[in-house]
Write a protein that holds these residues in place. Structure first.
Motif, mmCIF file in Angstrom:
data_model
loop_
_atom_site.group_PDB
_atom_site.id
_atom_site.type_symbol
_atom_site.label_atom_id
_atom_site.label_comp_id
_atom_site.label_asym_id
_atom_site.label_seq_id
_atom_site.Cartn_x
_atom_site.Cartn_y
_atom_site.Cartn_z
ATOM 1 N N TYR A 45 26.552 40.475 31.909
ATOM 2 C CA TYR A 45 27.899 39.990 32.219
ATOM 3 C C TYR A 45 28.181 40.287 33.695
ATOM 4 O O TYR A 45 27.523 41.136 34.307
ATOM 5 C CB TYR A 45 28.946 40.694 31.360
ATOM 6 N N LYS A 46 29.175 39.600 34.268
ATOM 7 C CA LYS A 46 29.563 39.908 35.643
ATOM 8 C C LYS A 46 31.078 39.948 35.768
ATOM 9 O O LYS A 46 31.798 39.132 35.187
ATOM 10 C CB LYS A 46 28.968 38.907 36.628
ATOM 11 N N ASP A 54 37.994 32.330 44.705
ATOM 12 C CA ASP A 54 38.895 31.787 43.683
ATOM 13 C C ASP A 54 38.109 31.325 42.467
ATOM 14 O O ASP A 54 38.573 31.459 41.324
ATOM 15 C CB ASP A 54 39.702 30.624 44.261
ATOM 16 N N ARG A 55 36.933 30.793 42.697
ATOM 17 C CA ARG A 55 36.093 30.338 41.589
ATOM 18 C C ARG A 55 35.696 31.515 40.698
ATOM 19 O O ARG A 55 35.674 31.402 39.474
ATOM 20 C CB ARG A 55 34.852 29.650 42.156
ATOM 21 N N ASP A 56 35.385 32.659 41.322
ATOM 22 C CA ASP A 56 35.051 33.862 40.548
ATOM 23 C C ASP A 56 36.229 34.287 39.680
ATOM 24 O O ASP A 56 36.064 34.625 38.504
ATOM 25 C CB ASP A 56 34.665 35.017 41.481
ATOM 26 N N ARG A 57 37.413 34.278 40.272
ATOM 27 C CA ARG A 57 38.607 34.699 39.535
ATOM 28 C C ARG A 57 38.900 33.753 38.373
ATOM 29 O O ARG A 57 39.256 34.181 37.279
ATOM 30 C CB ARG A 57 39.807 34.764 40.479
ATOM 31 N N GLN A 58 38.757 32.453 38.612
ATOM 32 C CA GLN A 58 39.028 31.476 37.565
ATOM 33 C C GLN A 58 38.043 31.624 36.408
ATOM 34 O O GLN A 58 38.425 31.551 35.242
ATOM 35 C CB GLN A 58 38.952 30.064 38.150
ATOM 36 N N GLY A 106 32.787 41.827 45.386
ATOM 37 C CA GLY A 106 31.897 40.810 44.853
ATOM 38 C C GLY A 106 31.795 40.923 43.345
ATOM 39 O O GLY A 106 32.596 41.602 42.696
ATOM 40 N N SER A 107 30.798 40.267 42.779
ATOM 41 C CA SER A 107 30.582 40.288 41.331
ATOM 42 C C SER A 107 29.646 41.427 40.961
ATOM 43 O O SER A 107 28.492 41.465 41.401
ATOM 44 C CB SER A 107 29.992 38.955 40.860
ATOM 45 N N ALA A 147 27.350 36.190 32.098
ATOM 46 C CA ALA A 147 28.602 35.554 31.696
ATOM 47 C C ALA A 147 29.777 36.178 32.440
ATOM 48 O O ALA A 147 29.931 37.401 32.446
ATOM 49 C CB ALA A 147 28.814 35.714 30.189
ATOM 50 N N PRO A 148 30.632 35.367 33.080
ATOM 51 C CA PRO A 148 31.806 35.919 33.770
ATOM 52 C C PRO A 148 32.758 36.580 32.773
ATOM 53 O O PRO A 148 32.963 36.079 31.668
ATOM 54 C CB PRO A 148 32.452 34.685 34.409
#
Length: 467
Positions: free
Chosen positions: A246-247, A384-388, A330-331, A227-228
């Motif tokens: 989690y990431k 940007d997708r990771d941040r969102q 990265g994640s 889960a982000p």
């Protein structure tokens, strides 16, 4: 069969649109797609099946950027093959998943070695179940570092990943076959050579745990369904034997700290459970970085990761894993495990967990100046997708404690683990579930009205007498 009415068309379209939208969202639990194993670990549904080979001559090929599912027998070595070019640095992560309820000893685990075609060791790593003696996913990795000072393991050619069990337990359960999940990645060389030593100094003081009111955030059941999350205080529940993933996106120059807390219990019980709470950190290629444990006697306990350095390319030249593992952006993955032995003294739960995550420092751009792209793409950068996704974590739960209305996931249900992630991703895009429903319904209603109107006009025209 009859003619399909506009209403039926709308219902079918809504169902198809919602299913397609949710299925395409990042973070959809693999368990929901039927990828959960009997252990509760969620393998990536895209994993390829790869037969374990008893000799190097029969080793199956691992392609960077892909994931694989295999098995590890109770004894003997298992071989896999990598075909590498000279320039990139290569990473292989091996996650061993024992059957649920397996009887494991403190030092039971796995060893992963990466060797060249002449049996020279490029790296070796081990992972064990530790004091918790609880069957859970454990990960070890192999590294072929292209710019290493040794002459071995630097050229292009065939390399071998060698995986074997570490066994000290004599119980029949120790004869269980483990499932394996393997991933491979390559990191390009730098455009220009840089320093080859670790940073001399960084802020190594242990930061205070992140304060704040917890927001519910159910963890995933594996790396693929992690889960982000971003900086904040997060709550979840777990049953004994469960691991939540989690990431956290970390950019160059950012520094992470994390603490896991296990809440007190109302259940009658006594005695100390060693290593009851475990918190582990893995880098973007699933390489182990740090871990912490806490014993449990029924009252609240916490486990905090040791101080970690800011993300820096040069960290790879450090000796200690807690520094060398923080080598790229990265994640990063956090895994929280509740020992199965907690149930023996304090019942089946569920037990309340709190995660306190702090991310310090502004992103430092650009990165180290890679000469090409990574495999898989973007694994060593924050998108940007990771941040969102991280910013939207917990946004649809309204900050409610886990277990209340709106909390994501059901305690102890691996299939429900992380099931709030898809809805949070909808929120990240600025589209709530209700908005999506209204948009789809509205769009199809307009289409249906236009079709009905056109059909009526056609019938009227057909009924008019000709001149």
């Amino acid at each position: 069969m009859g003619r399909r009415t506009p209403r039926a068309t709308i219902r079918g379209a809504v169902a198809a649109a919602l299913f397609g939208a949710v299925a395409a969202l990042p973070g959809l639990p693999a368990a929901a797609a039927g990828a959960a194993s009997g252990s509760g670990y969620a393998f990536d549904p895209a994993d390829r099946s790869l037969t374990a080979a008893a000799t190097s001559a029969d080793a199956g090929l691992l392609e960077p950027g892909a994931g694989y599912r295999s098995t590890l027998p109770p004894s003997g070595k298992t071989y896999y093959r990598l075909d590498l070019e000279a320039a990139p640095t290569a990473y292989v992560a091996v996650t061993a998943v024992p059957p649920a309820g397996s009887d494991v000893a403190v030092t039971d685990g796995v060893r992963v070695a990466l060797q060249d075609a002449d049996s020279h060791y490029c790296s070796t790593d081990t992972a064990s179940f530790g004091a918790a003696r609880s069957a859970r996913p454990i990960t070890a990795w192999g590294v072929r570092q292209a710019d290493h000072g040794r002459s071995a393991c630097r050229g292009a050619g065939t390399y071998y990943v060698v995986v074997e069990r570490l066994r000290t337990s004599s119980s029949p359960a120790a004869d269980d076959t483990f499932d394996l999940e393997l991933t491979a990645a390559t990191e390009p060389a730098l455009q220009e050579p840089g320093p080859t030593s670790a940073p001399d100094a960084w802020n190594s003081a242990s930061p205070a745990p992140q304060p704040g009111t917890p927001r519910a955030l159910r963890g995933g059941a594996g790396f693929a369904t992690a889960a982000p999350m971003g900086q904040g205080v997060w709550s979840a529940t777990a049953i004994p034997g469960q691991t939540l993933f989690y990431k956290v996106p970390l950019d160059w120059g950012q520094q992470l700290s994390a603490t896991a807390e296990l809440g007190s219990t109302r259940q009658n019980g006594s005695g100390l459970v060693a290593g009851a709470l475990g918190l582990s950190l893995y880098n973007p290629v699933r390489g182990p970085v740090a871990d912490a444990t806490a014993n449990y006697g029924g009252s609240q306990k916490s486990a905090a990761l040791a101080a970690l350095p800011p993300v820096d390319y040069r960290n790879r030249y450090a000796v200690h894993d807690t520094v060398s593992g923080m080598r790229f952006a990265g994640s990063y993955y956090l895994a929280v495990h509740l020992s199965s032995r907690v149930a023996e003294r304090y019942g089946d739960g569920p037990f309340a967990l709190t995660l306190r995550v702090r991310v310090e420092g502004a992103p430092r751009q650009p990165g180290p100046g890679y000469a090409g792209g990574s495999t898989p793409k973007d694994v060593f950068r924050v998108t940007d997708r990771d941040r969102q996704a991280a910013a939207a974590a917990g946004s649809l739960t309204g900050g409610l404690p886990t277990g209340t209305a709106g909390a994501a996931g059901a305690a102890g249900d691996p299939a429900a683990a992380g099931d709030g992630t898809a809805m949070r991703a909808l929120a990240a895009g600025g589209i709530g579930t209700g908005t999506l429903l209204l948009a789809v319904l509205g769009g199809w209603a307009v289409v249906a009205r236009r079709r009905a109107s056109a059909s009526a006009q056609t019938r009227v025209s057909a009924q008019k007498p000709t001149a």
